[in-house]
Design a protein around this motif. Sequence first.
Motif, mmCIF file in Angstrom:
data_model
loop_
_atom_site.group_PDB
_atom_site.id
_atom_site.type_symbol
_atom_site.label_atom_id
_atom_site.label_comp_id
_atom_site.label_asym_id
_atom_site.label_seq_id
_atom_site.Cartn_x
_atom_site.Cartn_y
_atom_site.Cartn_z
ATOM 1 N N ALA A 489 0.916 -1.202 -0.230
ATOM 2 C CA ALA A 489 -0.204 -0.161 -0.489
ATOM 3 C C ALA A 489 1.078 1.441 0.081
ATOM 4 C CB ALA A 489 -0.778 -0.125 1.409
ATOM 5 N N ALA A 490 1.757 1.629 1.074
ATOM 6 C CA ALA A 490 2.363 2.435 0.921
ATOM 7 C C ALA A 490 3.599 2.827 -0.314
ATOM 8 C CB ALA A 490 3.584 2.269 1.950
ATOM 9 N N LEU A 494 3.266 6.214 -2.916
ATOM 10 C CA LEU A 494 3.914 7.316 -2.919
ATOM 11 C C LEU A 494 4.246 7.635 -4.796
ATOM 12 C CD1 LEU A 494 7.430 8.260 -2.163
ATOM 13 C CD2 LEU A 494 8.410 5.320 -2.560
ATOM 14 N N TYR A 495 3.817 5.688 -5.111
ATOM 15 C CA TYR A 495 3.781 5.758 -7.083
ATOM 16 C C TYR A 495 3.543 7.178 -7.240
ATOM 17 C CZ TYR A 495 3.786 5.172 -11.536
ATOM 18 O OH TYR A 495 3.701 5.838 -13.117
ATOM 19 N N LEU A 496 2.080 7.096 -6.437
ATOM 20 C CA LEU A 496 0.789 8.391 -7.257
ATOM 21 C C LEU A 496 1.321 9.025 -6.667
ATOM 22 C CD1 LEU A 496 -2.111 5.853 -6.240
ATOM 23 C CD2 LEU A 496 -1.491 5.638 -8.535
ATOM 24 N N ALA A 497 1.221 9.468 -5.168
ATOM 25 C CA ALA A 497 2.376 11.135 -4.861
ATOM 26 C C ALA A 497 2.754 11.421 -5.777
ATOM 27 C CB ALA A 497 2.464 10.661 -3.742
ATOM 28 N N GLN A 515 6.452 9.477 1.254
ATOM 29 C CA GLN A 515 7.764 8.913 2.016
ATOM 30 C C GLN A 515 8.253 8.274 2.525
ATOM 31 O OE1 GLN A 515 10.303 8.218 -0.992
ATOM 32 N NE2 GLN A 515 11.632 7.808 0.712
ATOM 33 N N ARG A 516 7.659 9.114 3.735
ATOM 34 C CA ARG A 516 7.602 8.952 5.165
ATOM 35 C C ARG A 516 7.047 7.483 5.241
ATOM 36 N NH1 ARG A 516 6.719 13.409 7.067
ATOM 37 N NH2 ARG A 516 8.626 13.814 7.427
ATOM 38 N N GLN A 517 5.590 7.214 5.343
ATOM 39 C CA GLN A 517 4.958 6.282 5.355
ATOM 40 C C GLN A 517 5.635 4.931 4.484
ATOM 41 O OE1 GLN A 517 1.241 6.970 3.873
ATOM 42 N NE2 GLN A 517 0.471 8.427 5.565
ATOM 43 N N TYR A 518 6.376 5.031 3.078
ATOM 44 C CA TYR A 518 6.892 3.751 2.916
ATOM 45 C C TYR A 518 8.091 3.840 3.395
ATOM 46 C CZ TYR A 518 9.683 1.021 -0.789
ATOM 47 O OH TYR A 518 9.760 0.284 -1.681
ATOM 48 N N THR A 519 8.717 4.320 3.788
ATOM 49 C CA THR A 519 10.574 4.342 4.456
ATOM 50 C C THR A 519 10.017 3.391 6.096
ATOM 51 O OG1 THR A 519 11.621 6.428 3.803
ATOM 52 C CG2 THR A 519 12.548 5.214 5.993
ATOM 53 N N GLU A 520 8.858 3.799 6.710
ATOM 54 C CA GLU A 520 8.820 3.377 7.638
ATOM 55 C C GLU A 520 8.138 2.094 7.626
ATOM 56 O OE1 GLU A 520 5.589 5.854 9.616
ATOM 57 O OE2 GLU A 520 7.530 7.162 9.895
#
Length: 552
Positions: A489-490, A494-497, A515-520
């Motif tokens: 999901a993250a 990120l791609y859509l953002a 980006q922060r959510q994907y890193t987390e």
Amino acid sequence: MCNKLQGFIFILLSFLLSLFLVNNYSVIAQTESFQEAVESQTTDTDYQSVPTDTDDLFSEIKLSEPIMLEARIDVPLKLSLKEALDFALNKNLDIVDAQYQKNIHKWKYWENIGNWLPDYSLGLNARRFDGTFLVGGVFPVSTLTSNVNAFMRFDYRFFEGGKGLFNTLAAKNLYKSAKEYLDASINETLLAVTKAYSRLLKEQAYLNVLAKAVEEADSELELNINLEKAGVGTRFDVLQSEEFLEDRKQKLIAQQALARSAAVSLAALLTLDQETHIIPDVSDLAVMVLYSVEEPIDELIAKALDNRPEIKKQDYEYKAKRNYIGVAASAFLPRANFFGQYGGTGRVIFNRTKEQVVAPDAIRLDDEGNPIVQTVRTRINGSTLASQVSPSIGNVSNVIRGGGKPFITTVNDSLMASKFIGIEVDWVIGDGLGIPTISKINQARSEAKQSKISLDKLYLNIEKEVRISYLNVQATNKLLDVAEKRIKAAKEALYLAKVRVENGIGINTELISAQRQYTESLASKVDAVIEYNNAQAEMLYSLGLISIESLL
């Protein structure tokens, strides 16, 4: 004049209307292109802008701002979990200490076995007498001679009230306890090394996640700068991106220290040089199925109570404490010793025959006229040894006083053999009225009860460990699926953002948040894998089944 003014106003309104329609058409076109991009990307899961799995976390990277480390990072040591466990078995100091502890109790056991065997001893006593001595405290005797006493003796204390038996049984139980302590130390070390290696693996993965986050934040900053130059972006977006980049760098610098700290802890467990820069194996960051918890919890608890070396160790110690009760009570019983000795007494150690001069003071004749020495003065090397007048000379008719000449006799000064054998029984009744012995017995009983309480507490703690490990394995297993879905999901968010920002319909705050959510999410996946593997290792440890083979 009025008509000209109306015409000018009409032309101005037409121009504004056409400008409005052009802008709306541009927005609609951008929206349609964005929707097409979303539709094309949602049907294709192979996103090129983000990693596809956690293996990418260990790809070769270059830190933007590395900190100064005390380690030799130019000579790294690549280490897998199996190699780390092998190192620990050979070099870990806790295991080495437990091995020596076992050896100490082994030789104490043999010491007590040796006490059952007879004692052999050799003795030699040599004296030289020179001067005048009183015989019987009355007659002075002048002498110059020597005396030697040599012997060979054995003592077999075959009964000491049971003290030797109970001491031997206690030493045997303590030796068995030390062997179980060694097994327990090995198990604890294997679990500790597994956790320390997993921590290094996690911190290294975090380091790579943050390094990639810095790269991503840097590219986002560059994008916003370009958008600002093109008149589409704002200065606020640029500042936001700069702040996010510095935040990622700050966390990256702190993470370098954490990764190095984990390497130092692992090196200490493995008794390696702590300046060694350890790099974990990439393949170990994977979900491992070490033990299935499908068995009922009661069966798992019973298995743990049968296998855990800590229980066996404490049980042997309890038995040893009970043996010491018999040791203390043995003071009330008699002691018996079977002994024997073979030896000799003489003037010299080795065989020696010598001659001595005898000067008779009086000569008694026998019936055939031969002289019989009655009173003699013996001289050896010019010294007088003895002088005595025999009371048996009573008839002067057959005595020649002062007659005769000195004559020579032969004397053997070697040891004269002697031997004896016997049994000695000693029974001390009421030493200190029996109070010291009774006190020792009660002390030993209290220590045995205390050891039994420790054993009962150990049963409770092990059952608690099994139950907690059982829950942790199930919980961490469920978290794996959640972490995997979170990453997907993250990744898509990120791609859509990114697409939204690039097409001018998204805002920079959304991109930073994505980006922060994907890193987390990547970090949470690493946590989930490490925690699940560690939970299974703890389960193996709690059941007493942990080994190098079971951990791989």
